[in-house]
Design a protein around this motif. Structure first.
Motif, PDB file in Angstrom:
ATOM      1  N   ASP A   1     -49.435  44.311   6.548  1.00 53.03           N
ATOM      2  CA  ASP A   1     -48.416  43.938   7.538  1.00 53.03           C
ATOM      3  C   ASP A   1     -48.631  44.692   8.849  1.00 53.03           C
ATOM      4  O   ASP A   1     -48.590  44.107   9.935  1.00 53.03           O
ATOM      5  CB  ASP A   1     -47.027  44.245   6.986  1.00 53.03           C
ATOM      6  N   LEU A   2     -48.844  45.996   8.747  1.00 50.03           N
ATOM      7  CA  LEU A   2     -49.046  46.794   9.954  1.00 50.03           C
ATOM      8  C   LEU A   2     -50.328  46.364  10.680  1.00 50.03           C
ATOM      9  O   LEU A   2     -50.357  46.285  11.912  1.00 50.03           O
ATOM     10  CB  LEU A   2     -49.122  48.280   9.592  1.00 50.03           C
ATOM     11  N   ALA A   3     -51.386  46.105   9.922  1.00 49.60           N
ATOM     12  CA  ALA A   3     -52.638  45.663  10.539  1.00 49.60           C
ATOM     13  C   ALA A   3     -52.463  44.321  11.241  1.00 49.60           C
ATOM     14  O   ALA A   3     -53.004  44.093  12.334  1.00 49.60           O
ATOM     15  CB  ALA A   3     -53.737  45.577   9.477  1.00 49.60           C
TER      16      ALA A   3
ATOM     17  N   LEU B   1     -39.888  51.169   5.671  1.00 48.35           N
ATOM     18  CA  LEU B   1     -38.961  52.090   5.005  1.00 48.35           C
ATOM     19  C   LEU B   1     -38.305  51.433   3.800  1.00 48.35           C
ATOM     20  O   LEU B   1     -38.093  52.085   2.759  1.00 48.35           O
ATOM     21  CB  LEU B   1     -37.885  52.552   6.005  1.00 48.35           C
ATOM     22  N   ALA B   2     -38.005  50.141   3.885  1.00 54.81           N
ATOM     23  CA  ALA B   2     -37.394  49.407   2.772  1.00 54.81           C
ATOM     24  C   ALA B   2     -38.431  48.883   1.781  1.00 54.81           C
ATOM     25  O   ALA B   2     -38.055  48.276   0.776  1.00 54.81           O
ATOM     26  CB  ALA B   2     -36.572  48.237   3.319  1.00 54.81           C
ATOM     27  N   ARG B   3     -39.736  49.111   2.079  1.00 56.50           N
ATOM     28  CA  ARG B   3     -40.844  48.630   1.255  1.00 56.50           C
ATOM     29  C   ARG B   3     -40.762  47.108   1.042  1.00 56.50           C
ATOM     30  O   ARG B   3     -40.941  46.588  -0.060  1.00 56.50           O
ATOM     31  CB  ARG B   3     -40.921  49.351  -0.085  1.00 56.50           C
TER      32      ARG B   3
ATOM     33  N   LYS C   1     -48.039  53.827  17.514  1.00 56.90           N
ATOM     34  CA  LYS C   1     -48.021  55.262  17.201  1.00 56.90           C
ATOM     35  C   LYS C   1     -46.696  55.890  17.587  1.00 56.90           C
ATOM     36  O   LYS C   1     -46.135  56.713  16.847  1.00 56.90           O
ATOM     37  CB  LYS C   1     -49.173  55.947  17.926  1.00 56.90           C
ATOM     38  N   GLU C   2     -46.160  55.517  18.759  1.00 53.06           N
ATOM     39  CA  GLU C   2     -44.896  56.108  19.217  1.00 53.06           C
ATOM     40  C   GLU C   2     -43.720  55.659  18.358  1.00 53.06           C
ATOM     41  O   GLU C   2     -42.760  56.408  18.175  1.00 53.06           O
ATOM     42  CB  GLU C   2     -44.657  55.717  20.673  1.00 53.06           C
ATOM     43  N   THR C   3     -43.786  54.450  17.814  1.00 54.30           N
ATOM     44  CA  THR C   3     -42.631  53.896  17.090  1.00 54.30           C
ATOM     45  C   THR C   3     -42.633  54.283  15.618  1.00 54.30           C
ATOM     46  O   THR C   3     -41.601  54.754  15.095  1.00 54.30           O
ATOM     47  CB  THR C   3     -42.602  52.369  17.216  1.00 54.30           C
TER      48      THR C   3
ATOM     49  N   ARG D   1     -47.636  56.916   9.225  1.00 54.90           N
ATOM     50  CA  ARG D   1     -47.407  55.580   8.672  1.00 54.90           C
ATOM     51  C   ARG D   1     -48.429  54.580   9.221  1.00 54.90           C
ATOM     52  O   ARG D   1     -48.824  53.641   8.523  1.00 54.90           O
ATOM     53  CB  ARG D   1     -45.985  55.132   9.003  1.00 54.90           C
ATOM     54  N   LEU D   2     -48.889  54.804  10.447  1.00 54.64           N
ATOM     55  CA  LEU D   2     -49.876  53.901  11.035  1.00 54.64           C
ATOM     56  C   LEU D   2     -51.214  53.980  10.306  1.00 54.64           C
ATOM     57  O   LEU D   2     -52.003  53.036  10.359  1.00 54.64           O
ATOM     58  CB  LEU D   2     -50.058  54.213  12.521  1.00 54.64           C
TER      59      LEU D   2
END
Length: 803
Positions: free
Chosen positions: A416-418, A375-377, A438-440, A445-446
């Motif tokens: 980062d997510l990966a 969210l803060a990029r 997925k839930e969070t 975004r995922l």
């Protein structure tokens, strides 16, 4: 308590004089040694290719420098040389005067090894260039330069190489500011030498490589002083920052340059210490990633270590202000020689990577942190389990923003997510990790993570944790399904892969060999006009025969009865496909598609193509041995003598020994069991079927032999067109040897490699004035002329629904 009041408390902890500095082998020196070798090899190659250009540059430069007064030219070069040689030996003498005998020995050895390497490589470069360029060195040797065995000036500059070696070794213990100034003086000397020497700067790169190799190899062999910050230096830096420590000890996180500091008031601080070696390693890693990867996502490196550490502190504080749980940064301060420290609050707890079991609550909390970062990029850069520390309350706190970035790109955020998804999947399983993510953060975004779920986008620890490409592919498939995406191709990250390097090296080496053969185009054109057109026509007919034979061979390998002429068209079309794809991939795909369109099952078609390749290999070996025996039985100067029985036995023993040693390596055995044994079993099963059908057996092996014989006929006819007198068995043997080497080239149709290999092989039996135009005629009739018929055949088969 003030900082001044607490300084006496820290002083007794450890004194500077009581610390013994260890010697370590730095990976940086190993990499620099490899770079030095690359400079030597590259410099020699470039000098050979551009020797005439460098000669012209030297002549133009000399014409301009001659306008200067003699005193200005001679004095300036002498002053620069004197300054460089004084500085080179001053470093060694200073080390001896301060009883730093190890440094003195390394510097002295570096000077000697670099100078000797420079002289040797300079002589090699001198021998590689043309005689016209060598004559430019028939001048008097200037100050501090050497002469070659023939009395001419050597291209090598031992002083330059020795100065670079001194710079390399001295850089391991001298301040960076002094090293930079010394480097500027050495660069000024090199430029001045190029401008005033009056000879081509052929050995400039090899001298640079010699100095870098000598200095780095000595440091790698004998070790350098560990540049990691010492206890006394960290204590002094903490005091400078107003954080005097009553106690300083290695923390459990010492592998990450961490120290535990305890203030007089009892506060615990984590001190991250960074040395000059850390920055050098970081720059080398960035350089490697930039060379290999098209999209690294890395921000540009900072000019100094100070800026890099200050950036880490800034990103950490910005993340904390946006709700990310991360410890407070207390201070950033210089330490030691060109070092820095970053001080933050200590976290009582363990890294998530050290936990035996990762609870679902912890995984969810980590993904909450990741959601706030997104969210803060803010990109973290290494968002895996080792970057989370579980505190006393059981909450994971995020640390290590060394590769962090503000206002980050989609790639950095997705990576980062990966990274977090892969590391949690390795610890808790793929279903748990995907479900928690997925839930969070939600499926939308995922989706950012999917394109970057590939090995090259992840850090080494994460790749090792997940266990290879197969589990990662399963994770990617599960994530794709969870977010509702269709499977798609991954983002291509590699700029240069090993296969591309092999192709590039093949093209460069082929061009290096072929360009000198093409310099006399007038002679080649006159030879082409005098060639025998009858023999050229025979070469064309032989080229057509290869397609007729290939059709018979392929039909013999397939159990289904197919029509001959459409299959013949498929062979011509496959040759066109091979012209635009490496390793004959296009031809294989064309034949397989032709089989499928004519009712042949895919498995049967693949087996038939493999069987055809095995038959071709067998016949190639049989014909090679046959022509070897025929050529060895000839008399005269153009015959061939077989080696002695003892030599043959030694070669066989060496081959068998090498194969046995390779088979003893587990990775080689896995490769054989996975790829080679199944292919051999499949080929043998198909071969047993063919053996019981004499017609198919004759077509398979007769066609395979005919293909090779027709190619030999095309080569012989091309040689005869230019008046060759070499014997047929010898030409056939040399052709089969050269074509075997060319077939290993990954370029389409062996382009470049085939010409070079055939010219090199046939030149042992015939003059190059005959071989060069003959090889080009052979390639014209077998490679270039079939392109148009191949395209027409491909178009015809598509229109008739045969492809």
């Amino acid at each position: 308590m003030t900082a001044a009041a607490t300084r006496p408390v820290a002083a007794p902890d450890v004194g500077a004089s009581s610390e013994k500095i260890p010697h370590v082998r730095s990976p940086v020196d190993g990499i620099r040694s490899a770079i030095g070798v690359a400079f030597i090899v590259g410099g020699a190659v470039l000098a050979n290719i551009f020797d005439s250009t460098l000669l012209g540059f030297a002549e133009d430069t000399a014409a301009n420098v001659d306008r200067l007064p003699d005193w200005a030219r001679d004095v300036s070069s002498a002053v620069l040389a004197s300054v460089v040689i004084s500085g080179t030996f001053a470093a060694a003498i200073w080390s001896l005067a301060t009883t730093r005998y190890r440094r003195f020995a390394l510097l002295l050895a570096g000077i000697g090894v670099a100078a000797a390497t420079s002289i040797i490589t300079g002589r090699g470069v001198y021998e590689l260039v043309d005689e016209s360029v060598q004559r430019a060195f028939a001048i008097d040797a200037p100050l501090f330069r050497v002469q070659g065995p023939d009395g001419r000036l050597s291209p090598a500059d031992p002083l330059l190489a020795a100065a670079i070696a001194t710079l390399t070794i001295g850089g391991s213990f001298l301040p960076a500011r002094l090293v930079r100034r010394w480097a500027l003086l050495v660069a000024a000397y090199a430029i001045g030498s190029i401008l005033t020497i009056g000879a081509p700067p052929l050995a400039l790169l090899t001298d640079l490589g010699a100095g870098l190799l000598a200095g780095s190899a000595l440091l790698w062999t004998f070790g350098r002083h560990d540049l990691a910050l010492r206890r006394s230096q960290i204590l002094a830096a903490l005091s400078t920052a107003g954080l005097d420590a009553a106690h300083l000890d290695d923390s459990p996180d010492r592998a990450k340059r961490g120290w535990l500091a305890i203030t007089p008031s009892g506060d615990k601080l984590f001190v991250a210490a960074f040395s000059r070696d850390d920055r050098s390693a970081d720059l080398l890693v960035r350089g490697y990633r930039w060379l290999r990867l098209r999209k690294t996502g890395d921000h540009r490196p900072f000019l100094t270590l100070r800026r890099s550490v200050e950036h880490e502190a800034l990103v950490s504080q910005q993340a904390r202000s946006r709700g990310i749980e991360t410890p407070t940064t207390r201070a950033v301060a210089p330490a030691g020689v060109d070092g820095m420290i970053l001080v933050r609050d200590w976290i009582e707890g363990s890294s998530c990577s050290e936990l035996s079991e990762l609870p679902d609550e912890t995984i969810g909390a980590m993904w909450q942190q990741a959601a706030r970062l997104q969210l803060a990029r803010i990109a973290h850069g290494t968002l895996n389990l080792s970057s989370f520390v579980v505190n006393a309350d059981g909450r994971p706190e995020l640390v290590n923003f060394r590769r962090g970035e503000l206002a980050s790109s989609e790639q950095r955020l997705g990576t980062d997510l990966a990274e977090l998804l892969t590391s949690t999947a390795a610890a808790a399983g793929i279903p748990t990790a995907v479900r928690a993510a997925k839930e969070t953060i939600g499926p939308d975004r995922l989706q950012r993570a999917v394109p970057w779920l590939q090995p090259l986008a992840l850090t080494s620890p994460t790749r090792e944790a997940i266990g290879g490409a197969k589990p990662l592919a399963e994770l990617r498939a599960a994530t794709t399904e969870a977010v509702g995406l269709e499977p798609e191709e991954l983002v291509r990250l590699e700029r240069i892969d090993p296969k591309s390097l092999f192709i590039l090296a093949t093209i460069v080496l082929s061009a290096w060999f072929l360009i000198p053969q093409l310099t006399d185009l007038d002679s080649l054109w006159s030879q082409a006009k005098d060639a025998s057109w009858a023999w050229a026509g025979a070469a064309v007919i032989a080229s057509v025969g290869t397609y007729l034979a290939a059709t018979g061979s392929l039909l013999g390998a397939i159990p289904t009865r197919l029509r001959y002429w459409p299959a013949f068209a498929a062979q011509i079309a496959s040759s066109f496909a091979n012209r635009v794809t490496p390793a004959k991939v296009g031809g294989l795909a064309t034949n397989l598609r032709y089989f499928q369109r004519n009712g042949v099952p895919t498995g049967v078609g693949v087996t038939a193509i493999g069987l055809n390749a095995i038959a071709g290999l067998i016949m190639h070996i049989v014909l090679t041995v046959s022509f070897l025996l025929l050529a060895s039985g000839q008399n005269g100067s153009k015959g061939l003598s077989l080696p002695s029985t003892g030599t043959i036995v030694l070669v066989l023993v060496a081959v068998v020994g090498t194969a046995a040693a390779a088979a003893a390596v587990p990775s080689t055995r896995r490769l054989i069991d996975t790829y080679i044994i199944p292919q051999l079993k499949s080929g043998w099963e198909s071969m047993t079927v063919v053996i019981h059908d004499p017609v198919r057996l004759f077509l398979l092996f007769g066609g395979s032999a005919a293909i090779t014989l027709f190619y030999i006929a095309a080569m012989v006819a091309s040689l005869q067109a230019f008046g060759s007198t070499a014997s047929l068995p010898l030409v056939a043997l040399l052709f089969l040897t050269g074509s075997a080497v060319a077939n290993a080239a990954p370029t389409p149709g062996g382009l470049g490699a085939a010409e070079a290999a055939l010219i090199a092989a046939l030149s042992t039996a015939e003059s190059t004035t005959v071989v060069v135009p003959a090889v080009f005629l052979y390639r014209l009739v077998t490679f270039w002329l079939p392109i148009l018929p191949g395209w027409l055949a491909l178009t015809y088969l598509r229109r008739t629904d045969n492809l």
